[in-house]
Design a protein around this motif. Structure first.
Motif, mmCIF file in Angstrom:
data_model
loop_
_atom_site.group_PDB
_atom_site.id
_atom_site.type_symbol
_atom_site.label_atom_id
_atom_site.label_comp_id
_atom_site.label_asym_id
_atom_site.label_seq_id
_atom_site.Cartn_x
_atom_site.Cartn_y
_atom_site.Cartn_z
ATOM 1 N N ARG A 1 3.195 -3.726 -1.955
ATOM 2 C CA ARG A 1 2.143 -4.234 -1.082
ATOM 3 C C ARG A 1 0.792 -3.915 -1.715
ATOM 4 N NH1 ARG A 1 2.224 -2.759 5.197
ATOM 5 N NH2 ARG A 1 4.296 -3.675 4.868
ATOM 6 N N VAL A 2 -0.126 -4.871 -1.649
ATOM 7 C CA VAL A 2 -1.443 -4.734 -2.294
ATOM 8 C C VAL A 2 -2.501 -4.412 -1.257
ATOM 9 C CG1 VAL A 2 -3.225 -5.909 -3.631
ATOM 10 C CG2 VAL A 2 -0.809 -6.305 -4.150
ATOM 11 N N SER A 3 -3.378 -3.470 -1.644
ATOM 12 C CA SER A 3 -4.552 -3.146 -0.828
ATOM 13 C C SER A 3 -5.771 -3.179 -1.747
ATOM 14 C CB SER A 3 -4.404 -1.768 -0.183
ATOM 15 O OG SER A 3 -5.576 -1.436 0.533
ATOM 16 N N LEU A 4 -6.896 -3.684 -1.221
ATOM 17 C CA LEU A 4 -8.075 -3.822 -2.066
ATOM 18 C C LEU A 4 -8.815 -2.518 -2.256
ATOM 19 C CD1 LEU A 4 -9.547 -7.223 -0.835
ATOM 20 C CD2 LEU A 4 -8.281 -6.765 -2.942
ATOM 21 N N ASP B 1 -3.416 -3.210 -15.373
ATOM 22 C CA ASP B 1 -3.261 -4.507 -14.701
ATOM 23 C C ASP B 1 -2.305 -4.326 -13.513
ATOM 24 O OD1 ASP B 1 -3.097 -7.102 -13.898
ATOM 25 O OD2 ASP B 1 -2.390 -7.913 -15.815
ATOM 26 N N PRO B 2 -2.785 -3.723 -12.432
ATOM 27 C CA PRO B 2 -1.894 -3.415 -11.303
ATOM 28 C C PRO B 2 -1.313 -4.654 -10.640
ATOM 29 C CG PRO B 2 -4.198 -3.014 -10.714
ATOM 30 C CD PRO B 2 -4.168 -3.260 -12.184
ATOM 31 N N LEU B 3 -2.027 -5.776 -10.668
ATOM 32 C CA LEU B 3 -1.478 -6.988 -10.061
ATOM 33 C C LEU B 3 -0.230 -7.470 -10.792
ATOM 34 C CD1 LEU B 3 -4.505 -9.223 -8.974
ATOM 35 C CD2 LEU B 3 -2.741 -8.182 -7.526
ATOM 36 N N ALA B 4 -0.229 -7.346 -12.125
ATOM 37 C CA ALA B 4 0.949 -7.748 -12.901
ATOM 38 C C ALA B 4 2.137 -6.849 -12.581
ATOM 39 C CB ALA B 4 0.629 -7.705 -14.386
ATOM 40 N N ALA B 5 1.870 -5.534 -12.440
ATOM 41 C CA ALA B 5 2.947 -4.609 -12.080
ATOM 42 C C ALA B 5 3.474 -4.913 -10.685
ATOM 43 C CB ALA B 5 2.438 -3.172 -12.173
ATOM 44 N N HIS B 6 2.550 -5.207 -9.764
ATOM 45 C CA HIS B 6 2.946 -5.581 -8.402
ATOM 46 C C HIS B 6 3.823 -6.828 -8.408
ATOM 47 C CE1 HIS B 6 2.602 -7.400 -4.415
ATOM 48 N NE2 HIS B 6 1.992 -8.442 -4.984
ATOM 49 N N ALA C 1 2.134 9.364 4.642
ATOM 50 C CA ALA C 1 2.455 9.272 6.070
ATOM 51 C C ALA C 1 3.055 7.910 6.426
ATOM 52 C CB ALA C 1 1.204 9.529 6.890
ATOM 53 N N ALA C 2 2.642 6.856 5.694
ATOM 54 C CA ALA C 2 3.157 5.516 5.975
ATOM 55 C C ALA C 2 4.516 5.271 5.342
ATOM 56 C CB ALA C 2 2.156 4.475 5.479
ATOM 57 N N GLY C 3 5.006 6.246 4.581
ATOM 58 C CA GLY C 3 6.339 6.105 3.981
ATOM 59 C C GLY C 3 6.350 5.338 2.677
ATOM 60 N N ALA C 4 5.249 5.368 1.926
ATOM 61 C CA ALA C 4 5.206 4.670 0.635
ATOM 62 C C ALA C 4 6.183 5.314 -0.337
ATOM 63 C CB ALA C 4 3.799 4.704 0.060
ATOM 64 N N GLY C 5 6.817 4.470 -1.172
ATOM 65 C CA GLY C 5 7.688 5.010 -2.218
ATOM 66 C C GLY C 5 6.878 5.600 -3.354
ATOM 67 N N ALA C 6 5.726 4.996 -3.637
ATOM 68 C CA ALA C 6 4.829 5.479 -4.691
ATOM 69 C C ALA C 6 3.488 4.786 -4.498
ATOM 70 C CB ALA C 6 5.399 5.184 -6.069
ATOM 71 N N LEU C 7 2.470 5.315 -5.196
ATOM 72 C CA LEU C 7 1.114 4.777 -5.098
ATOM 73 C C LEU C 7 0.672 4.373 -6.497
ATOM 74 C CD1 LEU C 7 -1.571 4.321 -3.543
ATOM 75 C CD2 LEU C 7 -2.112 6.745 -4.000
ATOM 76 N N LEU C 8 0.184 3.133 -6.637
ATOM 77 C CA LEU C 8 -0.278 2.638 -7.931
ATOM 78 C C LEU C 8 -1.767 2.345 -7.853
ATOM 79 C CD1 LEU C 8 0.194 1.578 -10.814
ATOM 80 C CD2 LEU C 8 0.787 -0.643 -9.819
ATOM 81 N N LEU C 9 -2.543 2.996 -8.735
ATOM 82 C CA LEU C 9 -3.987 2.831 -8.779
ATOM 83 C C LEU C 9 -4.392 2.016 -10.002
ATOM 84 C CD1 LEU C 9 -5.014 6.532 -7.990
ATOM 85 C CD2 LEU C 9 -4.696 4.650 -6.366
ATOM 86 N N ALA C 10 -5.522 1.333 -9.873
ATOM 87 C CA ALA C 10 -6.084 0.620 -11.024
ATOM 88 C C ALA C 10 -6.632 1.638 -12.010
ATOM 89 C CB ALA C 10 -7.182 -0.335 -10.574
ATOM 90 N N GLY C 11 -6.365 1.414 -13.305
ATOM 91 C CA GLY C 11 -6.839 2.337 -14.320
ATOM 92 C C GLY C 11 -5.832 3.441 -14.595
#
Length: 512
Positions: free
Chosen positions: A37-40, A110-115, A76-86
């Motif tokens: 899931r993408v967040s800006l 390029d987080p969008l490509a990974a997403h 807290a939201a139960g994310a499997g992992a967090l991906l940051l730009a850079g």
């Protein structure tokens, strides 16, 4: 959906995530990622994620205090992992927080490509499979006719190592399999595969996976094998389809290569047949020159027999390479269930040189037995073109004896066998055997298997080093056993008559 969810470690090993890095320590194999899931913004408040990867696009400053808050909210939201730009490192506080919450934090240019790639392998695996197959088809059209090019092209499409392996797991082309991979592959695959057999999946203890597809051509069946270091279910499902597309192309090239091998083998075998049946004609000599065979000089014949079903034409290269590796230039010809070979010297070798050459041929034998159940006989040095037939005949006789003497290394050299070979039939009679058993009785029940040690010592021309190598013991142990044998038997093994009597006695049976 969860059946398609790859582990974080698997995604990190995937070509689709080649530029994703870990910014905080991942937990073991990592969680299974159910989607993305993408967040800006960093200040986003994600809803329930249920194992999904949260991708934050505007998060270039990884030391921003809001990263700490984001890690807490994502956990807290139960994310499997967090991906940051850079790919900049996290601040110390954010790193400690991520480790305490056991939330892997990743970075990517390029987080969008990974997403997008994660989304496809979890939600659209059939698209991943179709694209890989289409890429393979297009790449094969551009590949050259040689087998190496086809395997390299397949490896480039999959971005994984690809190997062409025999039924024994040995590498025929491509990147070699590791020892544990080869063992696992041989244990899992059928000995006689068929063209329509389903692809095989072999799971390794390391977590890696081998995918194997049968390749059937003119020669023996072999296997096209791809290696995946980790399991991304969509990728594992796609690889068999790609290999199934490539297998016919590999089979076609193998068939062409096989025809060339068999043509060359017939040419060599035909020429050898002419040499074995009389003085060579001028035409025969010209053909020998064309093949690089030296007919004049002093020749030492070598017969290499192979047990079981062996592709004699296909494995000739292995035999040639074994000789080359030991610095011995040999002519190798496919013949029957093995190979006839000989080495040529310009002048007559001395006795010392003959022994040294025999030791080198022993090392060649040791190389071969790693992949072929081989036995070897070596003839005496013989001069001229007619000497090739003579020394090969002697080598064949020696190989026949060596075949039944596994406990002595299955290697015999006629140069020191001489009279023992002529008298071998007598050693099998009822008259000789009781006398032989009485002669060896003092060492029969001694520790250290002295009877076998004696047989090996005499078969190896009294070489302590070769005896130790054949028996798998230290040289000093072999020397101590030989000294004990001489003491118990009351003999001098440098005496030719005593040596001959004991050599014949040791041949009364394979275990005596």
């Amino acid at each position: 959906m969860r059946d398609l969810a790859p582990s974080l470690a698997a995604m990190l090993s995937s070509p689709g995530w080649s530029d994703v890095v870990v910014l905080s320590a991942a937990v073991d194999d990592g969680p299974r990622l159910t989607g993305s899931r993408v967040s800006l913004e960093v200040s986003s408040h994600p809803e329930s994620l249920d194992g999904q990867l949260l991708v934050v696009l505007l998060a270039d400053d990884h030391t921003d205090w809001r990263i700490d808050a984001l890690i807490s909210r994502a956990s807290a939201a139960g994310a499997g992992a967090l991906l940051l730009a850079g790919v900049e490192p996290l601040g110390r506080g954010a790193q400690l927080l991520a480790e305490r919450l056991q939330l892997p934090v990743l970075g990517c240019s390029d987080p969008l490509a990974a997403h997008e790639y994660l989304r496809r392998v979890t939600a659209e695996p059939e698209v991943v499979r179709s694209e890989l197959v289409l890429r393979a088809v297009a790449a094969l059209r551009r590949a050259s006719d040689d087998l190496t090019s086809v395997l390299r092209t397949t490896s480039d499409v999959l971005e994984r190592p690809v190997t062409l392996a025999g039924t024994d797991g040995g590498t025929l082309a491509g990147e070699p399999l590791e020892a544990d991979e080869r063992t696992a592959l041989v244990g899992a695959l059928p000995r006689v595969p068929v063209a329509w057999a389903a692809p095989y999946r072999v799971d390794l203890p390391s977590g890696a996976v081998l995918i194997a597809v049968a390749v059937v051509g003119v020669g023996p069946v072999c296997w096209l094998v791809a290696r995946l270091p980790r399991v991304v279910p969509a990728e594992v499902a796609a690889v068999p389809d790609v290999l199934s597309v490539v297998a016919p192309a590999v089979g076609e090239r193998l068939a062409l290569r096989r025809l060339e091998l068999e043509r060359d083998a017939r040419q060599r075998t035909s020429l050898l047949g002419e040499l074995l049946h009389g003085e060579p004609s001028e035409a025969t000599r010209r053909r020998a020159v064309d093949l690089g065979w030296q007919l004049d000089g002093w020749h030492t014949g070598i017969r290499i027999g192979a047990e079981g079903q062996v592709d004699v034409a296909g494995r000739r290269t292995d035999v040639v390479e074994a000789f080359d590796a030991e610095g011995l230039r040999a002519v190798v010809v496919e013949q029957g269930d093995g190979w006839s070979a000989w080495v040529t010297a310009v002048r007559e070798p001395t006795a010392t040189e003959v022994q040294q050459q025999a030791a080198v041929i022993r090392r060649v034998h040791r190389r071969l037995v790693q992949t072929v159940d081989a036995y070897v006989g070596v003839g005496r040095v013989q001069p001229g073109p007619s000497g090739i037939a003579t020394t090969l005949a002697e080598a064949g006789d020696a190989a026949g004896l060596a075949r039944g003497r596994a406990e002595t290394g299955r290697f015999l050299h006629v140069d020191r066998l001489g009279l023992a070979q002529l008298l071998l039939a007598w050693t099998r009679t009822d008259t000789f055997q009781p006398a032989a058993q009485a002669l060896l009785a003092p060492i029969k029940d001694q520790p250290g298997d002295l009877v076998t040690t004696l047989a090996v010592y005499l078969d190896t021309e009294s070489s302590l080093a070769e005896t130790a190598a054949v028996l798998g013991i230290h040289r000093n142990t072999a020397a101590a056993r030989i000294s004990k044998i001489q003491h118990l038997l009351g003999v001098d093994l440098t005496n030719p008559d005593e040596r001959l009597a004991l050599h014949l006695a040791s041949r009364t049976s394979p275990t005596e």
